[in-house]
Design a protein around this motif. Structure first.
Motif, PDB file in Angstrom:
ATOM      1  N   GLU A  94       0.841  -1.185   0.000  1.00 21.14           N
ATOM      2  CA  GLU A  94       0.000   0.000   0.000  1.00 21.14           C
ATOM      3  C   GLU A  94       0.881   1.241   0.000  1.00 21.14           C
ATOM      4  N   GLY A  95       0.586   2.181  -0.900  1.00 17.41           N
ATOM      5  CA  GLY A  95       1.346   3.422  -0.963  1.00 17.41           C
ATOM      6  C   GLY A  95       0.406   4.610  -1.042  1.00 17.41           C
ATOM      7  N   LEU A  96       0.879   5.739  -0.596  1.00 20.28           N
ATOM      8  CA  LEU A  96       0.072   6.959  -0.639  1.00 20.28           C
ATOM      9  C   LEU A  96      -0.223   7.338  -2.081  1.00 20.28           C
ATOM     10  N   ARG A  97      -1.470   7.724  -2.341  1.00 22.38           N
ATOM     11  CA  ARG A  97      -1.890   8.130  -3.684  1.00 22.38           C
ATOM     12  C   ARG A  97      -2.392   9.570  -3.707  1.00 22.38           C
ATOM     13  N   GLY A  98      -2.648  10.131  -2.533  1.00 26.17           N
ATOM     14  CA  GLY A  98      -3.087  11.521  -2.412  1.00 26.17           C
ATOM     15  C   GLY A  98      -3.486  11.805  -0.978  1.00 26.17           C
ATOM     16  N   CYS A  99      -3.244  13.017  -0.529  1.00 21.42           N
ATOM     17  CA  CYS A  99      -3.634  13.412   0.828  1.00 21.42           C
ATOM     18  C   CYS A  99      -3.750  14.925   0.872  1.00 21.42           C
ATOM     19  N   ASN A 112     -16.641  19.342   4.924  1.00 24.89           N
ATOM     20  CA  ASN A 112     -15.181  19.412   4.883  1.00 24.89           C
ATOM     21  C   ASN A 112     -14.587  18.118   4.326  1.00 24.89           C
ATOM     22  N   VAL A 113     -15.072  16.969   4.781  1.00 22.91           N
ATOM     23  CA  VAL A 113     -14.555  15.687   4.301  1.00 22.91           C
ATOM     24  C   VAL A 113     -14.846  15.522   2.816  1.00 22.91           C
ATOM     25  N   ARG A 114     -16.036  15.909   2.364  1.00 24.56           N
ATOM     26  CA  ARG A 114     -16.336  15.797   0.933  1.00 24.56           C
ATOM     27  C   ARG A 114     -15.351  16.641   0.121  1.00 24.56           C
ATOM     28  N   GLU A 115     -15.074  17.868   0.577  1.00 23.35           N
ATOM     29  CA  GLU A 115     -14.153  18.759  -0.142  1.00 23.35           C
ATOM     30  C   GLU A 115     -12.713  18.246  -0.113  1.00 23.35           C
ATOM     31  N   MET A 116     -12.268  17.742   1.030  1.00 23.83           N
ATOM     32  CA  MET A 116     -10.886  17.243   1.142  1.00 23.83           C
ATOM     33  C   MET A 116     -10.702  15.963   0.328  1.00 23.83           C
ATOM     34  N   ALA A 117     -11.727  15.110   0.253  1.00 28.27           N
ATOM     35  CA  ALA A 117     -11.635  13.890  -0.561  1.00 28.27           C
ATOM     36  C   ALA A 117     -11.506  14.246  -2.036  1.00 28.27           C
ATOM     37  N   TRP A 118     -12.322  15.194  -2.485  1.00 24.61           N
ATOM     38  CA  TRP A 118     -12.249  15.646  -3.880  1.00 24.61           C
ATOM     39  C   TRP A 118     -10.855  16.215  -4.170  1.00 24.61           C
ATOM     40  N   ALA A 119     -10.362  17.033  -3.250  1.00 25.50           N
ATOM     41  CA  ALA A 119      -9.048  17.650  -3.435  1.00 25.50           C
ATOM     42  C   ALA A 119      -7.931  16.607  -3.417  1.00 25.50           C
ATOM     43  N   ALA A 120      -8.021  15.620  -2.533  1.00 28.33           N
ATOM     44  CA  ALA A 120      -6.989  14.570  -2.474  1.00 28.33           C
ATOM     45  C   ALA A 120      -6.942  13.784  -3.781  1.00 28.33           C
ATOM     46  N   ALA A 121      -8.104  13.622  -4.424  1.00 27.31           N
ATOM     47  CA  ALA A 121      -8.169  12.877  -5.679  1.00 27.31           C
ATOM     48  C   ALA A 121      -7.722  13.704  -6.884  1.00 27.31           C
ATOM     49  N   SER A 122      -7.716  15.024  -6.745  1.00 23.84           N
ATOM     50  CA  SER A 122      -7.477  15.849  -7.934  1.00 23.84           C
ATOM     51  C   SER A 122      -6.394  16.925  -7.795  1.00 23.84           C
ATOM     52  N   ARG A 123      -6.046  17.310  -6.555  1.00 24.44           N
ATOM     53  CA  ARG A 123      -5.170  18.474  -6.427  1.00 24.44           C
ATOM     54  C   ARG A 123      -3.940  18.281  -5.558  1.00 24.44           C
ATOM     55  N   ASP A 124      -3.633  17.053  -5.174  1.00 23.13           N
ATOM     56  CA  ASP A 124      -2.389  16.847  -4.437  1.00 23.13           C
ATOM     57  C   ASP A 124      -1.259  17.031  -5.445  1.00 23.13           C
TER      58      ASP A 124
END
Length: 193
Positions: free
Chosen positions: A58-63, A76-88
């Motif tokens: 297992e490796g980090l893919r976004g945070c 907040n969680v919805r926004e951070m999940a979207w950002a982790a998937a698209s803006r890290d």
């Protein structure tokens, strides 16, 4: 002390984060929010981490996360999940063909407080924030445990994460431009398949 959430609230947040990541990867609208009650309605800072399972590892893919939030935890969680998937900035955006290999983790943070002495820092209990000038870095409490770091190694990696010299933490308490804050967190994740 980090915010307490019951098992149902944790499950709701994990499901919402998963749906947000899936919608982002498929270029669909953000998922609707469920009813915000209890701990889900309180304002709280959070980080959403995406981990990718690859060849049994297992490796980090976004945070992505924040330290302060004036929005309900659910939003907040919805926004951070979207950002982790698209803006890290460390990773390309998540693609739909990766979704089955991803695992979601959430950290809900309490308010950071200043560190007054280095012996206050408990590895595995405290996440840390370092700031010096315009540079700032954060590591969650689980990171040094996962990596097997002691306090000094934790501080060195925190400095590097902020783009600072790895030994600048030694200036804490001597140089007023080097500031350390600690926080506690509530960590939970999807089960490993």
């Amino acid at each position: 002390m980090p915010m307490m959430l019951d098992a149902s609230e944790r499950t709701t947040l994990l499901q919402l984060a998963r749906r947000s990541i899936e919608a982002c990867a498929r270029a669909q609208p953000e998922p609707e929010l469920p009813q915000a009650t209890g701990g889900l309605a309180r304002c709280a800072a959070a980080f959403v981490s995406i981990h990718r399972l690859f060849q049994g590892r297992e490796g980090l893919r976004g945070c992505i996360g924040n330290f302060e939030s004036s929005t309900p935890l659910l939003l907040n969680v919805r926004e951070m999940a979207w950002a982790a998937a698209s803006r890290d900035p460390r990773f390309a955006p998540v693609h739909a063909d990766e979704l089955s290999s991803l695992r979601v983790a959430i950290s809900v943070l309490d308010q950071p407080s200043p560190v007054t002495a280095l012996d206050e820092i408990e590895v595995g209990t405290h996440g840390l924030i370092i700031s010096s000038g315009a540079r700032r870095g954060v590591l969650l409490a689980k990171v040094p445990v996962e990596q097997g770091w002691d306090r000094h190694t934790f501080l060195q990696h925190l400095c590097l994460k902020a783009g600072l010299r790895e030994d600048i933490w030694r200036r804490f308490g001597v140089d007023s431009t080097v500031q350390l804050h600690k926080f506690e967190e509530l960590d939970f994740a999807e089960p490993v398949n």
